[in-house]
Design a protein around this motif. Structure first.
Motif, PDB file in Angstrom:
ATOM      1  N   GLY A 182       0.791  -1.225   0.000  1.00  0.00           N
ATOM      2  CA  GLY A 182       0.000   0.000   0.000  1.00  0.00           C
ATOM      3  C   GLY A 182       0.822   1.274   0.000  1.00  0.00           C
ATOM      4  N   MET A 183       2.129   1.177  -0.301  1.00  0.00           N
ATOM      5  CA  MET A 183       2.956   2.383  -0.289  1.00  0.00           C
ATOM      6  C   MET A 183       3.216   2.864  -1.715  1.00  0.00           C
ATOM      7  SD  MET A 183       5.836   1.856   2.580  1.00  0.00           S
ATOM      8  CE  MET A 183       5.466   2.032   4.313  1.00  0.00           C
ATOM      9  N   ASN A 184       3.375   4.169  -1.857  1.00  0.00           N
ATOM     10  CA  ASN A 184       3.730   4.703  -3.172  1.00  0.00           C
ATOM     11  C   ASN A 184       5.258   4.635  -3.339  1.00  0.00           C
ATOM     12  OD1 ASN A 184       4.929   6.944  -1.946  1.00  0.00           O
ATOM     13  ND2 ASN A 184       2.978   8.039  -1.906  1.00  0.00           N
ATOM     14  N   PRO A 185       5.761   4.804  -4.556  1.00  0.00           N
ATOM     15  CA  PRO A 185       7.200   4.613  -4.803  1.00  0.00           C
ATOM     16  C   PRO A 185       8.085   5.434  -3.874  1.00  0.00           C
ATOM     17  CG  PRO A 185       6.045   4.821  -6.867  1.00  0.00           C
ATOM     18  CD  PRO A 185       5.024   5.054  -5.796  1.00  0.00           C
ATOM     19  N   ALA A 186       7.698   6.665  -3.584  1.00  0.00           N
ATOM     20  CA  ALA A 186       8.545   7.495  -2.720  1.00  0.00           C
ATOM     21  C   ALA A 186       8.619   6.883  -1.324  1.00  0.00           C
ATOM     22  CB  ALA A 186       7.974   8.909  -2.639  1.00  0.00           C
ATOM     23  N   GLU A 187       7.459   6.413  -0.836  1.00  0.00           N
ATOM     24  CA  GLU A 187       7.438   5.807   0.490  1.00  0.00           C
ATOM     25  C   GLU A 187       8.262   4.529   0.512  1.00  0.00           C
ATOM     26  OE1 GLU A 187       3.112   7.113   2.346  1.00  0.00           O
ATOM     27  OE2 GLU A 187       3.187   5.601   0.770  1.00  0.00           O
ATOM     28  N   VAL A 188       8.190   3.768  -0.584  1.00  0.00           N
ATOM     29  CA  VAL A 188       8.982   2.545  -0.653  1.00  0.00           C
ATOM     30  C   VAL A 188      10.458   2.892  -0.564  1.00  0.00           C
ATOM     31  CG1 VAL A 188       9.647   0.618  -2.126  1.00  0.00           C
ATOM     32  CG2 VAL A 188       7.253   1.265  -1.940  1.00  0.00           C
ATOM     33  N   GLY A 189      10.831   3.968  -1.196  1.00  0.00           N
ATOM     34  CA  GLY A 189      12.224   4.417  -1.129  1.00  0.00           C
ATOM     35  C   GLY A 189      12.672   4.636   0.301  1.00  0.00           C
ATOM     36  N   SER A 190      11.848   5.369   1.062  1.00  0.00           N
ATOM     37  CA  SER A 190      12.278   5.643   2.434  1.00  0.00           C
ATOM     38  C   SER A 190      12.204   4.386   3.286  1.00  0.00           C
ATOM     39  CB  SER A 190      11.468   6.791   3.032  1.00  0.00           C
ATOM     40  OG  SER A 190      10.117   6.465   3.041  1.00  0.00           O
ATOM     41  N   LEU A 191      11.293   3.477   2.926  1.00  0.00           N
ATOM     42  CA  LEU A 191      11.228   2.217   3.671  1.00  0.00           C
ATOM     43  C   LEU A 191      12.527   1.427   3.483  1.00  0.00           C
ATOM     44  CD1 LEU A 191       9.375   0.224   5.288  1.00  0.00           C
ATOM     45  CD2 LEU A 191       8.998  -0.895   3.099  1.00  0.00           C
ATOM     46  N   MET A 192      13.043   1.456   2.239  1.00  0.00           N
ATOM     47  CA  MET A 192      14.293   0.749   1.975  1.00  0.00           C
ATOM     48  C   MET A 192      15.409   1.298   2.841  1.00  0.00           C
ATOM     49  SD  MET A 192      13.851   0.165  -2.061  1.00  0.00           S
ATOM     50  CE  MET A 192      15.488   0.540  -2.586  1.00  0.00           C
ATOM     51  N   GLU A 193      15.459   2.617   2.906  1.00  0.00           N
ATOM     52  CA  GLU A 193      16.468   3.254   3.762  1.00  0.00           C
ATOM     53  C   GLU A 193      16.291   2.787   5.206  1.00  0.00           C
ATOM     54  OE1 GLU A 193      18.718   5.444   2.841  1.00  0.00           O
ATOM     55  OE2 GLU A 193      18.101   6.136   0.840  1.00  0.00           O
ATOM     56  N   LEU A 194      15.044   2.765   5.627  1.00  0.00           N
ATOM     57  CA  LEU A 194      14.756   2.390   7.014  1.00  0.00           C
ATOM     58  C   LEU A 194      15.230   0.969   7.304  1.00  0.00           C
ATOM     59  CD1 LEU A 194      13.325   3.117   9.702  1.00  0.00           C
ATOM     60  CD2 LEU A 194      11.274   2.062   8.770  1.00  0.00           C
ATOM     61  N   ILE A 195      14.953   0.061   6.378  1.00  0.00           N
ATOM     62  CA  ILE A 195      15.341  -1.333   6.615  1.00  0.00           C
ATOM     63  C   ILE A 195      16.864  -1.453   6.706  1.00  0.00           C
ATOM     64  CG2 ILE A 195      15.340  -3.654   5.625  1.00  0.00           C
ATOM     65  CD1 ILE A 195      12.560  -3.033   4.512  1.00  0.00           C
ATOM     66  N   HIS A 196      17.559  -0.799   5.793  1.00  0.00           N
ATOM     67  CA  HIS A 196      19.015  -0.810   5.863  1.00  0.00           C
ATOM     68  C   HIS A 196      19.500  -0.246   7.182  1.00  0.00           C
ATOM     69  CE1 HIS A 196      20.577  -2.410   2.248  1.00  0.00           C
ATOM     70  NE2 HIS A 196      19.788  -1.679   1.475  1.00  0.00           N
ATOM     71  N   PHE A 197      18.878   0.859   7.543  1.00  0.00           N
ATOM     72  CA  PHE A 197      19.285   1.562   8.754  1.00  0.00           C
ATOM     73  C   PHE A 197      19.109   0.687   9.994  1.00  0.00           C
ATOM     74  CE2 PHE A 197      17.625   4.035  12.347  1.00  0.00           C
ATOM     75  CZ  PHE A 197      18.781   4.718  12.676  1.00  0.00           C
ATOM     76  N   ILE A 198      17.937   0.066  10.133  1.00  0.00           N
ATOM     77  CA  ILE A 198      17.719  -0.719  11.342  1.00  0.00           C
ATOM     78  C   ILE A 198      18.606  -1.953  11.364  1.00  0.00           C
ATOM     79  CG2 ILE A 198      15.357   0.065  11.805  1.00  0.00           C
ATOM     80  CD1 ILE A 198      14.338  -2.475  10.547  1.00  0.00           C
ATOM     81  N   ARG A 199      18.892  -2.496  10.187  1.00  0.00           N
ATOM     82  CA  ARG A 199      19.735  -3.680  10.186  1.00  0.00           C
ATOM     83  C   ARG A 199      21.128  -3.334  10.700  1.00  0.00           C
ATOM     84  NH1 ARG A 199      22.100  -7.493   5.556  1.00  0.00           N
ATOM     85  NH2 ARG A 199      22.484  -5.524   4.532  1.00  0.00           N
ATOM     86  N   ASP A 200      21.641  -2.203  10.251  1.00  0.00           N
ATOM     87  CA  ASP A 200      22.992  -1.835  10.676  1.00  0.00           C
ATOM     88  C   ASP A 200      23.004  -1.415  12.131  1.00  0.00           C
ATOM     89  OD1 ASP A 200      23.684  -2.399   8.177  1.00  0.00           O
ATOM     90  OD2 ASP A 200      23.677  -0.321   7.448  1.00  0.00           O
ATOM     91  N   ARG A 201      21.982  -0.665  12.516  1.00  0.00           N
ATOM     92  CA  ARG A 201      21.999  -0.123  13.870  1.00  0.00           C
ATOM     93  C   ARG A 201      21.732  -1.202  14.916  1.00  0.00           C
ATOM     94  NH1 ARG A 201      20.552   5.280  16.803  1.00  0.00           N
ATOM     95  NH2 ARG A 201      20.019   4.392  18.821  1.00  0.00           N
ATOM     96  N   PHE A 202      20.789  -2.079  14.648  1.00  0.00           N
ATOM     97  CA  PHE A 202      20.415  -3.077  15.663  1.00  0.00           C
ATOM     98  C   PHE A 202      21.057  -4.436  15.420  1.00  0.00           C
ATOM     99  CE2 PHE A 202      17.003   0.048  15.544  1.00  0.00           C
ATOM    100  CZ  PHE A 202      16.906   0.395  16.880  1.00  0.00           C
ATOM    101  N   LYS A 203      21.947  -4.536  14.419  1.00  0.00           N
ATOM    102  CA  LYS A 203      22.658  -5.793  14.119  1.00  0.00           C
ATOM    103  C   LYS A 203      21.663  -6.947  13.964  1.00  0.00           C
ATOM    104  CE  LYS A 203      26.813  -3.973  15.509  1.00  0.00           C
ATOM    105  NZ  LYS A 203      26.225  -2.633  15.289  1.00  0.00           N
ATOM    106  N   LEU A 204      20.762  -6.770  13.021  1.00  0.00           N
ATOM    107  CA  LEU A 204      19.671  -7.731  12.878  1.00  0.00           C
ATOM    108  C   LEU A 204      19.906  -8.700  11.742  1.00  0.00           C
ATOM    109  CD1 LEU A 204      16.592  -5.379  13.059  1.00  0.00           C
ATOM    110  CD2 LEU A 204      17.196  -7.113  14.725  1.00  0.00           C
ATOM    111  N   THR A 205      19.224  -9.816  11.851  1.00  0.00           N
ATOM    112  CA  THR A 205      19.028 -10.687  10.716  1.00  0.00           C
ATOM    113  C   THR A 205      17.583 -10.472  10.286  1.00  0.00           C
ATOM    114  OG1 THR A 205      20.470 -12.246  11.811  1.00  0.00           O
ATOM    115  CG2 THR A 205      19.182 -13.077   9.952  1.00  0.00           C
ATOM    116  N   ILE A 206      17.344 -10.303   9.005  1.00  0.00           N
ATOM    117  CA  ILE A 206      15.983  -9.969   8.580  1.00  0.00           C
ATOM    118  C   ILE A 206      15.490 -10.958   7.527  1.00  0.00           C
ATOM    119  CG2 ILE A 206      14.540  -8.227   7.446  1.00  0.00           C
ATOM    120  CD1 ILE A 206      16.298  -6.093   8.635  1.00  0.00           C
TER     121      ILE A 206
END
Lengths: 264, 440, 348
Positions: A182-206
């Motif tokens: 349900g997200m538009n392309p711009a929102e998907v863009g920021s979601l991608m950033e968010l996923i990268h960000f949380i993975r690096d910050r919280f040392k996650l496996t996703i």
């Protein structure tokens, strides 16, 4: 590399219907893996079995080498597996702050009687909990909205809050179920950033379920493709894009014969 | 930082005491038949207030279970009956010089609590995951053993206990026995609800409502036939000769305690866990909340309140009749919490007092003399009207004043940080920890 | 290995339930052997009661199936039906009308036709009442939280009882019911069977068959099933959902109306609160059978009738209601969706 999750010959029956059929998947520490497939392929069923919401019909799920089949959902979460839901499942009538504070519940560190007597221990811990939550919300830029009722947030922020809430449970493994729905392309863009960000910050496996190919292809390191409850392909995004079985599952047989690659 | 919490509680207690003193003054004047005051402070008004406090306590318990935890229980009236009869039997026996009721109820509650704790540990340690019915069977066996042991111990101890209490002056010992009986009866309702909740709480939704309502019906039938085991309860003829002890300070004190307990519980991590189950049970599980445990917690505490209120009721008139615990009346608490607003402590208390006013004052005064029969014709019509006009109840989930959840003020460090981020956001710099795209 | 694990997890509970079942079977079989005549008499009485419950519980189950509402007023509509038939018979001698119109009818046939007339009148009154209640009290709350509708149902139930208790409406006292036909009892080897019993069974079966045909074969029946399955989609498919709901209420009430006359004939004493207990037990029966399922309600009612009569006969007369509700709780524990119900799986 340590193996975080290993599912082997996993089956799930709903009455006569086999929703998941000899499914296997491995996830290494720090990996970001995609799980894709057409609607009804059984992806969410896999998530539900990993998180203990569905009983496993047969097969094994190992989390850091420990079999977690039959363990109740809340204990699985406490062991470090958190998830989001396809159709956002916040606590709709509670504030943003409370939504996240609930996820911190396990770390509250005081008993029921402490809270009824309002002991000093209670107020120390409760304050600490609230401060940690507020700091955490600040990371997601939700702190200015902490008193807002969750259902009144705009859609994108609800998604962000749900991810934040899952992370507040301090997981080692995060399961994201169609975060871009349900997200538009711009929102998907920021979601991608968010996923990268949380993975690096919280040392996650996703492990990520997603329909938006652009998202999956650009951020996942490995992809597993499901159809009718079975694994039909796995590999890097490049391999998957040109895999004939995948193209067939998504676009039909003729497209597969023509050799059309999936959108990149 | 501790001062903050204590301060809130202090103000709560001050207010409670002020209300109590004012009420006491009004009653004092009312008893002396001073005009106006004898209207609002006479013995009749006292009765209304005690009734309102009693029904408030049951309704608060139900609101905890249904309004906050989302489990639709119709069983609270059954626990109310259990508390009423248990406490009444204790004080009745005490009154005729027999301490056995007191000793037995206290012992059985204590033993059951210990037994359940041990069984719970046993199940976790050696069985791992066990289905509800098997757990229930284990608990049932434990219950039977605890009851037998308490019976034997009661035989041995009741003489001694009677003698010890006999040292105290009669009025004081009566009040003390009443207090112990009330707490023990509430405890009995609580342990029994724990036993009942083991298999039944997993049902959820309407089915839990129906099963718990079955419990209310069973309790009603048992109350009607109680004289077979306890001749003094006189079954369907109604139990008489219960000492009249519930004066309004008791009722008021218990209401204040119950309201405070509920607020303190709900305004904590455990309370939020309880509420999260109402909001979305699956999401709560996925957030690491042990839903079974918290459903049981809410149900047991709610039933504790019901048992407590039952004891207050039994000692108000000195008379218990099974028809009080029948099917029709069992809906009163439900009606009250829906009117007051599901998930609102304030609303429940306000609605309880409103309910008592309407039933005791307003309906009798607007109806013509001899129009007794009309009372329950007008009451449901009012019910329908309010349901049609205001479905979310009077307060709909909000709280007043001291019952509001605590607001923890931000620590200095975070405050400055927050300001900084806000400023940065204002400056369109999108500072903070997230990359600008995400921060949008 | 697997079986050992299962036994550790579930064995004790199963043992407990089987123990209870064995105990019940033992009591029944012992009584069957010692006094078979009495036993069969009890079973016959249980059947009679069960078939009356069936007529009431169908209304509960259909309404719940469609609007997910426990319609507590249903038992009171049943009460109104009984009172209407009382007035029709005692005041207006409706049961003698066929004999007056057509001279020379034999008394048996006349009483038979008269009874049918009374039943039809009761059914129509109940339908009209239920439709009114639905329109006035439930329809405005269709989109409100379910608890609001439930409380409204309780309110309607109170209202009907206490309004009917007013002196100018019905009465608050017990009334002796005058049967529209004389009772005949046949003795088959000591087991007594009355014509009332036969009429109840036959009528209930006829109504069940008619109902099944309506739900299965007719257009409105199809609409009912669709609405029950998924109301919003049914509305999107052009089904007049409000009409279907009203029809369901009317249909259920008509059955309760028929049941009320039969109940009054079998147990001829009326009071305005008479609807509460049969209503509750019929509801329990609907839950036992699987709420929302028509055959389920029927089977559930038969079980309920037997359970009630047999426990009254062999365990305790005064505790029979407690036993009935304990059975309810036990069945819910073992099979929450009831005997014929579909389990409600939660979608994640």
């Amino acid at each position: 590399m340590t193996m975080v999750l290993r599912m082997a010959s996993l089956n799930k029956y709903f009455g006569g219907l086999r929703a998941c059929c000899d499914f296997d998947l491995t996830l290494e520490e720090g990996e970001l893996q995609g799980l894709i497939g057409p609607n009804g392929a059984g992806k969410t069923t896999v998530f539900n079995m990993v998180t203990g919401l569905y009983a496993v019909s047969s097969g094994s799920i190992e989390y850091y080498g420990r079999n977690i089949v039959g363990v109740p959902p809340h204990e699985i979460t406490q062991m470090g597996i958190a998830r989001t839901f396809q159709n956002i499942r916040l606590f709709p009538n509670l504030s943003v702050l409370d939504n996240v504070r609930i996820a911190y519940h396990f770390h509250a560190g005081y008993g029921v009687s402490d809270s009824i007597w309002r002991s000093g221990h209670f107020s120390d811990k409760e304050r600490e909990l609230t401060e940690r939550t507020q700091e955490f919300l600040a990371v997601f830029n939700l702190h200015t909205r902490q008193d807002e009722i969750a259902r009144n947030l705009p859609y994108g922020e609800q998604r962000r809050l749900e991810i934040a809430r899952a992370l507040a449970a301090e997981p080692k493994l995060l399961l994201l179920d169609e975060p871009a729905a349900g997200m538009n392309p711009a929102e998907v863009g920021s979601l991608m950033e968010l996923i990268h960000f949380i993975r690096d910050r919280f040392k996650l496996t996703i492990l990520l379920i997603e329909h938006q190919m652009r998202l999956v292809m650009s951020i996942c390191e490995r992809i597993t493709v499901m159809d009718f409850g079975e694994v039909i392909a796995r590999g890097t995004p490049n391999e998957i894009q040109n895999h004939p079985k995948v193209i067939e599952a998504y676009l039909g047989r003729t497209a597969a014969l023509r050799g059309a690659p999936l959108a990149g | 930082m501790k001062r903050h919490v204590l301060g809130q509680d202090l103000r709560f207690w001050l207010l409670a005491i002020v209300v109590m003193l004012v009420a006491q003054g009004i009653f004092f004047l009312g008893d002396r038949d001073i005009p106006i005051f004898n209207l609002v402070g006479g013995p009749f008004a006292k009765r209304v207030i005690i009734s309102a406090c009693t029904i408030s306590i049951v309704s608060l318990g139900l609101n905890l279970i249904y309004g906050f935890n989302g489990q639709f229980s119709l069983g609270q009236w059954g626990f109310y009956a259990l508390g009423a009869y248990a406490a009444a039997d204790v004080t009745y026996r005490w009154n005729i010089g027999d301490a056995s009721g007191l000793v037995f109820v206290v012992l059985v509650v204590a033993l059951l609590a210990v037994t359940y704790g041990l069984i719970g540990r046993l199940i976790r340690r050696s069985f791992g995951f066990m289905d509800e019915m098997s757990k229930f069977t284990l608990y049932l066996i434990g219950t039977a053993m605890a009851v037998v042991v308490s019976l034997i111990l009661t035989r041995l101890l009741h003489g001694v206990v009677g003698a010890i209490f006999g040292i105290l002056p009669a009025t004081l010992s009566m009040q003390l026995v009443f207090l112990i009986a009330t707490l023990a009866a509430a405890g009995l309702a609580a342990v029994f609800s724990y036993l009942f909740g083991q298999p039944v709480l997993k049902l959820g939704g309407d089915y839990f409502g129906i099963a718990s309502w079955g419990l209310t019906m069973v309790m009603f039938v048992l109350a009607n036939n109680a004289d077979r085991v306890f001749p003094e309860m006189k079954g369907s003829r109604g139990m008489i000769g219960i000492p009249v002890v519930t004066d309004w300070p008791w009722a008021y004190l218990f209401l204040v305690l119950v309201a405070l307990t509920m607020r303190n519980l709900l305004d904590s991590s455990h309370g939020r866990a309880v509420i999260s189950i109402r909001e979305d049970e699956t999401a709560a599980k996925a957030m690491g909340i042990d839903t079974t445990q918290y459903k049981t917690l809410a149900f047991v505490i709610g039933s504790f309140f019901a048992g407590l209120a039952g004891s207050l009721y039994a000692h108000q008139e000195g008379f218990l009749h099974p028809s009080t615990f029948n099917f029709i009346k069992s809906f009163d608490p439900l009606i009250i919490i829906v009117f007051g607003g599901l998930g609102s402590i304030t609303g429940t208390i306000v609605a309880s007092f409103g309910w008592a006013m309407v039933l005791f004052y307003i309906l009798p005064s607007i109806l013509p003399a001899g129009g007794e029969g009309w009372r329950f014709v007008v009451y449901p019509l009012a019910l329908l009207l309010i349901m049609l006009l205001r479905q979310q109840g009077l307060l709909g989930g909000t709280e007043w004043g001291f019952l509001k959840p605590t607001r923890w003020s931000l620590a200095k460090k975070l405050q400055s940080q927050t300001k900084a981020t806000e400023k940065a956001a204002d400056a369109q710099a999108g500072a903070g920890v997230l990359p600008p795209e995400v921060a949008r | 290995m697997q079986r050992v694990a299962t036994w550790r997890r579930k064995g004790l509970g199963r043992l407990f339930l089987w123990g209870l079942a064995a105990l019940a079977a033992y009591v029944l079989i012992r009584n069957l052997v010692t006094n078979p005549t009495l036993f069969f008499q009890q079973v016959i009485n249980g059947l009679q009661l069960g078939f009356v419950y069936a007529l009431i519980s169908l209304g509960y189950t259909m309404v719940y199936g469609i609007v997910r509402l426990i319609n507590f007023a249903h038992g009171d509509i049943f009460m109104v039906g009984a009172f209407v038939s009382f007035y029709a018979i005692s005041r207006f001698q409706l049961n003698q009308v066929p004999a007056q119109i057509v001279g020379g009818l034999s008394s048996n046939i006349s009483a038979f036709l008269g009874t049918i007339l009374v039943i039809i009148l009761s059914m129509l009154t109940c339908s009209a009442l239920a439709t009114t209640v639905e329109r006035v009290a439930y329809k405005p709350l269709r989109n409100a939280p379910r608890i609001a509708a439930l409380i409204t149902a309780i309110g309607v139930s109170f209202f009907l009882e206490y309004f009917a208790a007013l002196e100018f409406v019905f009465t608050s006292d017990y009334i002796n019911y005058q049967r529209p036909f004389p009772v005949q009892v046949w003795d088959i080897r000591g087991v007594k069977i009355s014509n009332i019993m036969l009429i109840i069974v036959v009528t209930a079966i006829i109504f069940l068959v008619i109902l099944q045909q309506i739900v299965r074969r007719t257009k409105i029946g199809k609409a009912m099933r669709a609405t029950s399955y998924d109301t919003p989609t049914a509305r999107l498919m052009g089904i007049n959902v409000d009409g279907v709901i009203t029809f369901t209420f009317a249909l259920g009430a008509a059955l309760a109306g028929a049941g009320s006359v039969l109940y009054a004939i079998a147990y001829p004493q009326l009071i305005v609160f008479m609807g509460i207990l049969p209503g509750l037990k019929a509801f329990v029966a609907a839950v036992l059978g699987g709420i929302g399922s028509i055959p389920g309600a029927f089977i559930g009612s038969l079980i309920m009738g037997q359970a009630e009569v047999l426990s009254a006969g062999y365990l305790s007369t005064t505790l029979r209601d407690a036993i009935a509700f304990t059975i309810l709780i036990l069945v819910l524990l073992v099979r929450p969706q009831g005997l014929f119900g579909e389990p409600e799986g939660e979608k994640v």
